[in-house]
Write a protein that holds these residues in place. Structure first.
Motif, PDB file in Angstrom:
ATOM      1  N   ILE A 243      -4.550   6.765   1.251  1.00  0.00           N
ATOM      2  CA  ILE A 243      -3.464   7.278   2.083  1.00  0.00           C
ATOM      3  C   ILE A 243      -2.697   8.385   1.364  1.00  0.00           C
ATOM      4  CG2 ILE A 243      -3.255   5.208   3.500  1.00  0.00           C
ATOM      5  CD1 ILE A 243      -0.974   4.264   1.842  1.00  0.00           C
ATOM      6  N   ALA A 244      -2.689   8.365   0.019  1.00  0.00           N
ATOM      7  CA  ALA A 244      -2.056   9.462  -0.716  1.00  0.00           C
ATOM      8  C   ALA A 244      -2.790  10.771  -0.467  1.00  0.00           C
ATOM      9  CB  ALA A 244      -2.030   9.145  -2.215  1.00  0.00           C
ATOM     10  N   ARG A 245      -4.111  10.722  -0.477  1.00  0.00           N
ATOM     11  CA  ARG A 245      -4.903  11.944  -0.400  1.00  0.00           C
ATOM     12  C   ARG A 245      -4.952  12.541   0.994  1.00  0.00           C
ATOM     13  NH1 ARG A 245     -10.070  10.800  -4.242  1.00  0.00           N
ATOM     14  NH2 ARG A 245     -10.752  12.761  -3.339  1.00  0.00           N
TER      15      ARG A 245
ATOM     16  N   GLY B  82       0.641   4.308  -2.534  1.00  0.00           N
ATOM     17  CA  GLY B  82       0.244   5.595  -1.963  1.00  0.00           C
ATOM     18  C   GLY B  82       1.319   6.661  -2.150  1.00  0.00           C
TER      19      GLY B  82
ATOM     20  N   VAL C 296       2.954   4.693   7.723  1.00  0.00           N
ATOM     21  CA  VAL C 296       2.044   3.839   6.945  1.00  0.00           C
ATOM     22  C   VAL C 296       2.357   2.364   7.157  1.00  0.00           C
ATOM     23  CG1 VAL C 296       1.422   3.132   4.591  1.00  0.00           C
ATOM     24  CG2 VAL C 296       1.472   5.548   5.192  1.00  0.00           C
TER      25      VAL C 296
ATOM     26  N   TYR D 125       0.835  -1.215   0.000  1.00  0.00           N
ATOM     27  CA  TYR D 125       0.000   0.000   0.000  1.00  0.00           C
ATOM     28  C   TYR D 125       0.864   1.256   0.000  1.00  0.00           C
ATOM     29  CZ  TYR D 125      -3.740  -3.206   1.452  1.00  0.00           C
ATOM     30  OH  TYR D 125      -4.638  -4.233   1.525  1.00  0.00           O
TER      31      TYR D 125
ATOM     32  N   GLY E 268      -4.118   2.711  -1.520  1.00  0.00           N
ATOM     33  CA  GLY E 268      -3.060   3.654  -1.847  1.00  0.00           C
ATOM     34  C   GLY E 268      -3.581   5.044  -2.142  1.00  0.00           C
ATOM     35  N   MET E 269      -4.692   5.137  -2.876  1.00  0.00           N
ATOM     36  CA  MET E 269      -5.252   6.448  -3.186  1.00  0.00           C
ATOM     37  C   MET E 269      -5.746   7.142  -1.920  1.00  0.00           C
ATOM     38  SD  MET E 269      -8.004   7.564  -6.119  1.00  0.00           S
ATOM     39  CE  MET E 269      -6.961   6.948  -7.422  1.00  0.00           C
TER      40      MET E 269
ATOM     41  N   SER F  31      -4.438  -2.512  -3.667  1.00  0.00           N
ATOM     42  CA  SER F  31      -3.495  -1.406  -3.474  1.00  0.00           C
ATOM     43  C   SER F  31      -3.907  -0.089  -4.130  1.00  0.00           C
ATOM     44  CB  SER F  31      -2.095  -1.812  -3.946  1.00  0.00           C
ATOM     45  OG  SER F  31      -2.090  -2.160  -5.308  1.00  0.00           O
TER      46      SER F  31
ATOM     47  N   ALA G 171       1.034  10.000  -4.467  1.00  0.00           N
ATOM     48  CA  ALA G 171       1.202  11.298  -3.799  1.00  0.00           C
ATOM     49  C   ALA G 171       2.308  12.122  -4.450  1.00  0.00           C
ATOM     50  CB  ALA G 171       1.497  11.072  -2.313  1.00  0.00           C
TER      51      ALA G 171
ATOM     52  N   SER H 137      -2.097  12.451   2.996  1.00  0.00           N
ATOM     53  CA  SER H 137      -0.709  12.517   3.462  1.00  0.00           C
ATOM     54  C   SER H 137       0.079  13.688   2.907  1.00  0.00           C
ATOM     55  CB  SER H 137       0.012  11.205   3.117  1.00  0.00           C
ATOM     56  OG  SER H 137      -0.607  10.110   3.733  1.00  0.00           O
TER      57      SER H 137
END
Length: 545
Positions: free
Chosen positions: A383-385, A205, A399, A201, A380-381, A376, A209, A387
């Motif tokens: 936790i990217a958004r 992510g 993470v 992930y 991943g999207m 993922s 990001a 962070s």
């Protein structure tokens, strides 16, 4: 788990010096846009059409082929897990090593969103959202069943027939050694829910990001590969990457939704005597999907965000309840003992070669790695958004560590309690029950069993709703070319087909079919992610430090 989009400036420009990629591509430039009365669509032409037609065709074909589909799914799962188990294990190890390498290298100082970017959330709020990302239907389903399964197979030891192992014990088992079997069972469970899945992930992510917030590219999987493909990423190579991401996300979600529906059905039968059969399962998925559609139409603030908060509260209450009324000291001491057992057994469990525990390695680990890989883009999207403003080192450490520790606590509490019931009390109800019922059998011998079991059912159902709603947002973002404000009817379409795919897979082969599609989409996407690791490192090396 939920993905929130309260901030319309999600893709605002970087703050401070960054290596912004100069491209003529504009978000949505290849989209088919129709705005005529009730008909409003804003879709990326090749990605949406290929994904949509393929998914509709899959549902129809699976529902109409019946027993043929069942045999095909079981054969596909067994073939992929037996022939490519080494590949999944190696890929998982590479993802962990890349994350650890980036965290300790000078690249760890790079800040997501630019050198002057400030975090959008406080540490407490950010860590809570990472914890929420780690919670899901899988933890509720496997929280009891996986530790108990590994314990019973481990204590039975190695069983061979015609020179081949037929047991499911991890590594060499721990024959007639109850404490040794407990340690091995918990180590194997943590292996599947610890560093490896969260490294997968984290790779996705962090890549999303960096290439969105630092490089100024759309929030889609294809953007990650710009350092390798250049402008070709906006053509068919990028279309294929995004289509694979849609397939992986949809079938990964369908696997979770199917598993959750099976457990909710078993729980309702356990508590209220409702028939536990395919018809009930189909009606249950249809009803829960309808609730998910209401959540989609209500919007993120009124829908999935509120449901997510309710779910986290219920999960926390159920966890605290079992800690307090279960073997409290065993749970608290077991948390650290299980982490130690995980560390001791990690090299052997992650070794892809020279092992004899084929059933465990192929039936458990290969499936899990494929499932995590297929999930993922979804996780991943999310936790990217949330962070932006964190350094790469902060991102990777938090993470990988925080959600993994939350998973260890959950598994220790629920799985450890069930194993204690078997060892200390001689209670075999959990061990003899089906996977779907083992949570409720464990709760059955604790105080307030009816209430706690009902909370468990509600937890699964609300996880189903929030996963479906959030998953439809991720898929819609990809199939809308990275747009975050596409018409809500498109999310309704994807949420509906997430439920239909889960129904089709359950009727076309049950758990085997769910696992088969997770593995079959996880395999090609694993190759994509391995290549993505190279692109991520190249992208970070180009950033000012």
């Amino acid at each position: 788990m939920s993905i929130e989009n309260d901030d319309p400036t999600d893709l605002r420009p970087p703050e401070g010096p960054t290596e912004v990629i100069e491209t003529d591509y504009e978000i949505g430039q290849d989209n088919l846009v129709v705005d005529k009365g009730w008909l409003r669509v804003d879709i990326h032409n090749p990605v949406f059409l290929i994904s949509g037609i393929a998914i509709v065709g899959f549902v129809i074909l699976t529902l109409f082929t019946g027993p043929i589909a069942t045999d095909a799914f079981e054969g596909l799962r067994d073939f992929l897990t037996s022939r490519f188990d080494w590949f999944f294990l190696i890929a998982g190890n590479i993802f962990v090593l890349v994350c650890l390498g980036l965290a300790v290298s000078p690249l760890g100082k790079i800040r997501i969103g630019g050198s002057e970017a400030k975090p959008d959330y406080s540490y407490t709020g950010w860590l809570a959202m990472l914890f929420a990302a780690g919670m899901g239907i899988g933890l509720v389903f496997y929280g009891v069943s996986e530790p108990v399964s590994h314990f019973t197979s481990s204590i039975g030891g190695v069983v061979s027939e015609n020179g081949l192992r037929t047991d499911w014990a991890p590594l060499g088992g721990a024959v007639e050694d109850s404490e040794g079997a407990r340690r091995l069972a918990m180590a194997a469970t943590i292996f599947h829910w610890g560093l490896h899945p969260w490294a997968i992930y984290a790779i996705v992510g962090l890549s999303l990001a960096v290439f969105s917030y630092n490089k100024g590219l759309p929030l889609t999987m294809r953007s990650i590969f710009y350092p390798l493909l250049g402008e070709r990423v906006w053509g068919w190579p990028g279309h294929i990457i995004d289509v694979l991401a849609v397939f992986a996300t949809l079938f990964g979600l369908a696997t979770s939704l199917g598993i959750g529906a099976g457990q909710a059905n078993a729980g309702l039968s356990f508590l209220f005597g409702i028939p536990d059969n395919n018809l009930t399962m189909v009606l249950l998925i249809a009803a829960i999907t309808s609730v998910a559609l209401v959540s989609v139409l209500a919007g993120l603030d009124a829908g999935v965000k509120r449901l997510s908060e309710i779910n986290m509260l219920l999960a926390g209450l159920l966890l605290l309840f079992v800690i307090l009324v279960g073997p409290t000291l065993q749970i608290l001491s077991g948390f650290f003992a299980n982490l130690a057992a995980y560390g001791i057994n990690l090299p052997a469990l992650s070794n892809p070669f020279g092992r004899t525990d084929d059933n465990f390695r192929q039936g458990w680990t290969s499936f899990y790695w494929a499932w995590w890989i297929s999930w993922s883009p979804f996780v991943g999207m999310f936790i990217a958004r949330v962070s932006r403003g964190r350094t790469v080192r902060e991102f990777l450490v938090c993470v990988m560590i925080v959600p993994a520790l939350a998973s260890v606590l959950w598994m220790t509490t629920f799985g450890g309690t069930a194993i204690s019931q078997i060892i200390n009390d001689g209670y075999q109800g959990v061990a003899n029950a089906s996977l779907e019922l083992q949570l409720f059998e464990m709760l059955k011998v604790l105080p307030l069993a009816q209430i706690s079991s009902f909370i468990g059912i509600v937890l699964v159902i609300v996880f189903f709703v929030t996963s479906s709603d959030s998953g439809s947002l991720v898929i819609d973002t990809i199939t809308a070319g990275g747009k975050l404000d596409a018409p809500v009817k498109q999310r309704v379409f994807w949420a509906s087909f997430e439920g239909l795919v889960a129904i089709a897979l359950l009727l076309g082969g049950g758990l085997a079919a769910l696992q088969a599609m997770a593995v079959s989409t996880g395999l090609p996407f694993a190759v994509i992610l391995l290549i993505g690791c190279v692109a991520l490192v190249k992208g970070l090396l180009a950033e000012p430090r």
